[in-house]
Write an enzyme that holds these catalytic residues in place. Structure first.
Site, short mmCIF file in Angstrom:
data_model
loop_
_atom_site.label_atom_id
_atom_site.label_comp_id
_atom_site.label_asym_id
_atom_site.label_seq_id
_atom_site.Cartn_x
_atom_site.Cartn_y
_atom_site.Cartn_z
N HIS A 72 21.84 2.34 32.01
CA HIS A 72 22.64 3.54 31.88
C HIS A 72 23.79 3.27 30.93
CE1 HIS A 72 24.29 7.41 33.05
NE2 HIS A 72 25.48 6.84 33.11
N GLY B 153 0.80 -1.23 0.00
CA GLY B 153 0.00 0.00 0.00
C GLY B 153 0.83 1.27 0.00
#
Ligand SMILES: Cc1cc2nc3c(=O)[nH]c(=O)nc-3n(C[C@H](O)[C@H](O)[C@H](O)COP(=O)(O)OP(=O)(O)OC[C@H]3O[C@@H](n4cnc5c(N)ncnc54)[C@H](O)[C@@H]3O)c2cc1C
Ligand SMILES: Cc1cc2nc3c(=O)[nH]c(=O)nc-3n(C[C@H](O)[C@H](O)[C@H](O)COP(=O)(O)OP(=O)(O)OC[C@H]3O[C@@H](n4cnc5c(N)ncnc54)[C@H](O)[C@@H]3O)c2cc1C
Lengths: 475, 102, 475
Positions: free
Chosen positions: A451, A45
């Site tokens: 982290h 599409g």
């Protein structure tokens, strides 16, 4: 499949192979239903062929060139040159691999594929016209249908896409040279993604927008960050102006004429004009009325929370069924349609559909803003973490923006989030899960975040909302 | 009852429920979870602490508070917590029977 | 603060201002406790000054240079030159901003800061020796203490970091020229992050590793992707070899000598030798015995699930308290320590601590692997999505790797995830939230994920585990 004299039958007929249709077809086949998918043009599409995917490929290419050319501050000296033809070729290769993949996945799951244009003959029959001369047509009967015919760009009077210098978004994603001057009509997400892309590719970009800011549905502080960065990249904004016509410029190129509400006129010298003012549903030629379905005044097909149209065994999903007109919403609706047809307890009960804008920096949002939460009767509490306080952001060289989380003060339930900054499109996934799971601020804050990552900003925003952020001052 | 045995003494409960359990002096592993798969909610912990361990069980997913606060904050159950999915399952079979394939 | 004759008192004393200590101090102050933080060197600890942050800055810089120089396939031609001195300068600027920020945040939250080296005098007293000649010392009494003294690189015999050509990771992050040939001893995450960085900066990198693969704790298929990519970048691997000594090479440079278990010897010509074989706790000079605390045979301080040492009012957090020796674990422990001291119902009851390796591609993991789940008595079900089937991955040009999700078959609870691929360090955040929340595969699969994003791979992996993925074939 039951094969009759003239008419072929299928349990589930899906019309349109975009992210709504192909996903519906695959899931229906996975549910053991005999499924047929009709596509008139290309698998995948708008999204795969001239939307999400090609735009993101060019955003990567232009972004890399721009970033490499502006990295002296971190000791990287480069003077990148872009070969636009080659970039388009690469983009086409990506599209081909993906669309080929969609076709393969459909087949592997047992979906019957038909190439052609479907139109309703009655409540349980379509005619499929095969493309090309003398290709003929066939009639197909179905027990259930899913309409997933998508959308196309809206044209505005005086700006026919047929003109060589008037671009739709599809043209902008297929140009093998970069215009010196690009006028963009419309500052929505498609206009802004392409404005950023072309500015980074070296075009002088002028955006004309009727409203008084870009990216209409977003909050002011979100818009501002993207607008200011685009301006830094050289994009010029003209707000409160509508495109009225174009003319040829005496010295070559074109003039884009605009008008304000008060009839003040301006003109901008451009070489191409991209019109990106929204998308409209594709139902023409589909003859939905023959199936007993009506479209609303804008052409959309109305559906209920099980994706059913007024005719219960015919569903509609994706752009043709209206907002939010996003690929992942289309896919989600496609899955629900298939599961409802299969008799499963599926419904469109998602709490929130995230959305992203792939500008520089990106935007990722999900659920409610603070104002929306207030309107809904909550007593919202909001937490933020600016990326300029994020160690990870600093080490990437991209510190613009913030992560914001919105929660209900009393219960702590996360109601939504707005992220503008590096990788915002990815970071919003965690917030979406939080909203969908009914997680509280405490849950998000107590989840250990790696982290150094940008995702820590989501945790910090949750802590900030609770008045106990570590890396920002709490209000 | 409904709670499956989880190996390794693992109790599936969000951080907020685990912390509430500690606050109320409840062993979260001893709480019967009413969520999907036996997931322990804050309401389950409270019910357990009130010596009313059966309450959370008796309810089951359908009878819990709304999965998220209702638009009227005043009548919001403060501990409702259900996933999209538990809600989806719970919703179903209701008035609106899904279509079945032929 | 109670000021006595000689001794100053504080409610909470925190020793060490790394991600464990400064976070503990800020949270303790937020809890209204009189808090003092002692640091002997630099705010932010190893992480900000010579660990997480500087390494990620150089990974960005080297990564951008390498990417820009290898993007002809997408039409971007550049021939980047790296000014290593400038890159280090930028990195130093990032570090300075962050460490300055930590100091400011401490002060803004009301933490008392003392510069000096702390050592225990007794169970409730430390002496703080101020740095420099004649700076003297002071005695501090405390009600609660948090030991957060971190870790330092392990040295191996014969390779003293004092030698100019023997690098610790800190040296490798501070070099303003790129050696032509870099020998790396140790293929753990620090060695591999630096191997990737230096290979991209143009060094000939040779890794010597005692084990038979890199990245010991990771699964084979995860390791393989990183190892093969590193090899593509020119990194040479020598497994099963331990570094025995170095010598000067006749033609300049050095020879790195290695030995296998069977005493087979090899030598590699190098210009620098980076030793990255692990980290050991820092407790020397701290005199923990004076406080009644013992360290284990490797020097770590043992703690319970409330971060308390054998002496109840003294806590230990972060690297000095042992595995997982990660910055975010340290911070999480710091928060728990502060809250426990404040009398809150906090505990180390996190279900999972995520971890990331910032190689090319990145690795992000959280919770259990399939094997670990089996060992724990679960009946695991596993789903995967390869990034080469991800539209977003294709548009970034990075399609290596996969997202994997591990769940309990019976209940569907998500137990863990392993992601190797672009942005894996960020993508793992959603999986961590799922694990922490007790989310099921269905919860993750039913959460709408933005298209096109890499995060969709997490959703697809969940669907794959349920046998109903759309974009991969289900097993
Ligand atoms: C430039 C651009 C960028 C975008 N970026 C994003 C993004 O980043 N993220 C995002 O979520 N969305 C994005 N979108 C929007 C996204 O493309 C759409 O929301 C999505 O494609 C809708 O999917 P769909 O299946 O409903 O329809 P479509 O993708 O439009 O597919 C419909 C299909 O139906 C076929 N069809 C139509 N009529 C018939 C018929 N009668 N018979 C047979 N076949 C028929 C069409 O040929 C088409 O293939 C973007 C759009 C554009 C234009
Ligand atoms: C190259 C490298 C890369 C890394 N990358 C990552 C990563 O990406 N992600 C991650 O999570 N981890 C990473 N780490 C690990 C991370 O740096 C540590 O886990 C983290 O710093 C531990 O924090 P901490 O607070 O326990 O100790 P530290 O950060 O080591 O801080 C301890 C502090 O205590 C001070 N101190 C010691 N003794 C005394 C005393 N007696 N008196 C006063 N002060 C004292 C020290 O000066 C120091 O500032 C990396 C490490 C290295 C070396």
């Amino acid at each position: 499949m039951v094969v009759g004299d003239v008419t072929t039958g299928t349990e589930v007929l899906v019309i349109g192979a975009g992210p709504g249709g192909y996903v519906a077809a695959i899931r229906a086949a996975q549910e053991g239903l005999d499924t047929t998918l009709v596509e008139k043009d290309a698998y995948g599409g708008a999204c795969l062929n001239r939307g999400c995917i090609p735009s993101k490929a060019l955003i990567t290419g232009s972004g890399l060139a721009h970033e490499a050319g502006n990295a002296e501050f971190m000791g990287v000296h480069a003077d990148p040159a872009v070969d636009m033809g080659k970039m388009i070729e690469w983009k086409d290769g990506v599209v081909d691999r993906l669309t080929g993949g969609v076709e393969k996945l459909c087949k592997a799951n047992g979906v019957n594929l038909i190439e052609g244009t479907a139109s309703f003959v009655g409540e349980d029959t379509v005619r499929v016209a095969h493309g090309g001369d003398g290709q003929g047509s066939e009639t197909l009967s179905f027990e259930h249908a899913v309409v997933a015919t998508g959308s196309r760009p809206i044209q505005i009077p005086g700006f026919e896409f047929a003109e060589d210098h008037v671009w739709s978004s599809a043209d902008a994603l297929d140009a093998d040279t970069v215009p010196d001057r690009l006028g963009i009509v419309g500052g929505g997400y498609i206009g802004m993604e392409l404005a950023t892309t072309y500015a980074k590719l070296g075009a002088d970009v002028t955006v004309v927008e009727m409203l008084d800011d870009i990216l209409d549905p977003y909050e002011d502080d979100v818009k501002r960050i993207v607008r200011e960065r685009a301006a830094e990249l050289g994009v010029e904004f003209n707000f409160g102006e509508g495109a009225s016509e174009w003319s040829e410029a005496p010295d070559g190129g074109y003039l884009l004429h605009t008008e304000t509400e008060d009839s003040e006129e301006s003109t901008y010298g451009v070489d191409k004009i991209l019109v990106a003012v929204g998308r409209q549903p594709v139902t023409d030629g589909l003859d939905v009325a023959n199936a007993g379905i009506e479209t609303d005044d804008r052409g959309f097909i109305e559906t209920d929370d099980r994706t059913r149209t007024a005719v219960e065994h015919i569903h509609a999903v994706g752009d043709v069924a209206g907002d939010p007109m996003l690929a992942h919403a289309a896919s989600n609706e496609g899955i629900v349609a298939a599961e409802v047809i299969a008799g499963e307890p599926a419904a469109l009960d998602r709490q929130a559909v995230p959305a992203a804008v792939f500008t520089d920096p990106e935007i990722g949002t999900v659920g409610m803003t603070e104002a929306e939460a207030e309107d809904a009767g909550f007593d919202p509490v909001v937490g933020e973490m600016p990326f300029n306080a994020s160690g990870r952001a600093m080490t990437t060289g991209h510190t613009e923006g913030f992560a914001r989380i919105v929660a209900d003060e009393e219960t702590g339930f996360v109601l939504g989030g707005q992220i503008v900054g590096p990788e915002a499109s990815e970071l919003i996934a965690e917030v979406a899960l939080a909203v969908e799971m009914g997680a509280t601020l405490e849950d998000v804050a107590a989840t250990v975040h790696t982290h150094p990552t940008l995702a820590e900003a989501v945790m910090e925003a949750a802590e900030n909302a609770r008045g106990q952020a570590i890396h920002t001052l709490n209000r | 009852d409904a709670e499956p045995d989880t190996p390794a003494g693992r109790t599936f409960a969000p951080p907020s429920a685990r912390r509430l359990a500690r606050e109320l002096g409840v062993d979260v592993a001893a709480v019967d979870g009413s969520g999907p798969g036996g997931r322990v909610t804050e309401a389950d912990v409270r019910a357990h602490a009130e010596g009313d361990a059966g309450a959370a069980d008796a309810g089951g997913p359908d009878d819990g508070p709304e999965p998220r606060p209702a638009p009227t904050p005043t009548d919001t159950g403060s501990d409702g917590r259900k996933s999209a999915v538990s809600k989806r399952g719970a919703d179903d079979g209701s008035a609106d029977a899904p279509a079945t394939p032929a």
